[in-house]
Design a protein around this motif. Sequence first.
Motif, mmCIF file in Angstrom:
data_model
loop_
_atom_site.group_PDB
_atom_site.id
_atom_site.type_symbol
_atom_site.label_atom_id
_atom_site.label_comp_id
_atom_site.label_asym_id
_atom_site.label_seq_id
_atom_site.Cartn_x
_atom_site.Cartn_y
_atom_site.Cartn_z
ATOM 1 N N MET A 261 0.860 -1.200 -0.021
ATOM 2 C CA MET A 261 -0.006 0.114 0.121
ATOM 3 C C MET A 261 0.686 1.199 0.080
ATOM 4 O O MET A 261 0.637 2.112 -0.821
ATOM 5 C CB MET A 261 -0.882 -0.163 1.296
ATOM 6 N N ARG A 262 2.030 1.168 0.980
ATOM 7 C CA ARG A 262 2.912 2.198 0.783
ATOM 8 C C ARG A 262 3.735 2.638 -0.548
ATOM 9 O O ARG A 262 3.482 3.663 -1.121
ATOM 10 C CB ARG A 262 4.108 2.072 1.738
ATOM 11 N N LEU B 199 0.905 4.072 -2.957
ATOM 12 C CA LEU B 199 0.688 5.538 -2.446
ATOM 13 C C LEU B 199 1.692 6.390 -3.091
ATOM 14 O O LEU B 199 1.808 7.402 -3.965
ATOM 15 C CB LEU B 199 0.652 5.813 -1.128
ATOM 16 N N HIS C 26 1.698 6.746 -6.766
ATOM 17 C CA HIS C 26 0.545 7.710 -7.414
ATOM 18 C C HIS C 26 1.151 9.151 -7.276
ATOM 19 O O HIS C 26 1.139 9.948 -8.112
ATOM 20 C CB HIS C 26 -0.516 7.627 -6.477
ATOM 21 N N LEU D 217 -12.477 10.799 0.761
ATOM 22 C CA LEU D 217 -11.395 9.606 0.665
ATOM 23 C C LEU D 217 -10.267 10.198 -0.232
ATOM 24 O O LEU D 217 -8.968 9.676 0.275
ATOM 25 C CB LEU D 217 -12.041 8.483 -0.228
ATOM 26 N N GLN D 218 -10.224 10.770 -1.230
ATOM 27 C CA GLN D 218 -9.096 11.267 -2.060
ATOM 28 C C GLN D 218 -8.198 12.225 -1.212
ATOM 29 O O GLN D 218 -7.021 12.128 -1.008
ATOM 30 C CB GLN D 218 -9.576 12.102 -3.201
ATOM 31 N N GLU E 93 -7.925 12.201 2.152
ATOM 32 C CA GLU E 93 -7.328 11.243 3.233
ATOM 33 C C GLU E 93 -6.050 10.570 2.649
ATOM 34 O O GLU E 93 -5.127 10.408 3.149
ATOM 35 C CB GLU E 93 -8.248 10.295 3.855
ATOM 36 N N GLU E 94 -6.249 10.154 1.533
ATOM 37 C CA GLU E 94 -5.013 9.202 0.868
ATOM 38 C C GLU E 94 -4.033 10.227 0.500
ATOM 39 O O GLU E 94 -3.003 9.716 0.969
ATOM 40 C CB GLU E 94 -5.636 8.658 -0.492
ATOM 41 N N ASN F 239 -2.124 10.868 3.719
ATOM 42 C CA ASN F 239 -1.366 9.623 4.040
ATOM 43 C C ASN F 239 0.042 9.729 3.184
ATOM 44 O O ASN F 239 0.941 9.378 3.471
ATOM 45 C CB ASN F 239 -2.152 8.519 3.911
ATOM 46 N N VAL F 240 -0.256 10.137 1.795
ATOM 47 C CA VAL F 240 1.123 10.227 0.894
ATOM 48 C C VAL F 240 2.086 10.999 1.525
ATOM 49 O O VAL F 240 3.221 10.767 1.550
ATOM 50 C CB VAL F 240 0.651 10.397 -0.579
ATOM 51 N N GLU G 219 -4.341 14.591 -10.468
ATOM 52 C CA GLU G 219 -5.451 13.441 -10.450
ATOM 53 C C GLU G 219 -6.510 13.916 -11.468
ATOM 54 O O GLU G 219 -7.024 12.948 -12.054
ATOM 55 C CB GLU G 219 -6.131 13.700 -8.882
#
Length: 215
Positions: free
Chosen positions: A35-36, A39, A42, A76-77, A79-80, A83-84, A147
Motif C-alpha cells: 500500500m505504501r 501511494l 501515485h 477519501l481522496q 485522506e489518501e 497519507n502520502v 488527479e
Amino acid sequence: DDEIADLPADVLSKPKVVSDVNVNGNQDMIVALLMRFKLLRHASRCFEYIMGTQPKFGNPGEVGRRTLLVSKLSPLQREEFRNVYELIDNDNDGLVSVLELKRALESVGTERSDEEIFDMINKANPAIDGNTEISEADFMGVMAEAEFYYLFMETFSSLDKNNIGFLKASDLDQVLCGMRDLVSNDRKSIIDVDDQDMLINYEQFAKMLLGADAY
C-alpha cells in the motif's frame, strides 16, 4: 526451450511453490508495504505531470485555480493524499525537502536529478518562484491537479481507438455532456465549435480544462 534445457537438473526437478518460500514478515506487514508503494507511485506520477506544466508564478488566479481543484476532491481522496504526504515527510516537520522527495521517488524506482527535484518543488507553489520545500497545502494542490488531469486523459484515451492523441469535437462533447447529465439538467453543448468533425488534441484540451499551461 533451449534455455530451459540448459538449466541444472536439480533446478528442473525441484520447482518452488509458494508454500516452500519463507517470508520474513506477516501478511499484514506485506500488505502495508504494498500500500505504501502504491501511494508513493501515485505521488510520483502526479509530480511527473507537474514537471510538464508552467505555473504563472505570483498570479493570484493560479493559486485560486489549485485551491478550487483541491475543493473538488472527495474526502477519501483527501485522506489518501494526506497519507502520502506523511509518508514523504520523513522528519514530520510539516515540510517536504528536496532530499525527502528524492528518496520517496527513488523508493518506487523513479530516478531524478537534484535539478529536476528542485523544479518539481518549485512548481508545487505557484505563489512564489523559488520554492525549496513543499507544504501540505501545496502538495494537495499538486495531487489534485494531476488527479483530474489523469482522469480526463484516461476518459478521453478510452475513446481514442486508434491511439492517435486526437478526438472529434463531437466525441469530446458527447462524453462531457453525458457525464454532466448525471448531475445536471443542462442540455447545452459544452464544446462550442462550428465543425463538430474537427480533431482536437485531447491532452492539450485536458490541460485547458484545468487552466494549466504546458511547455
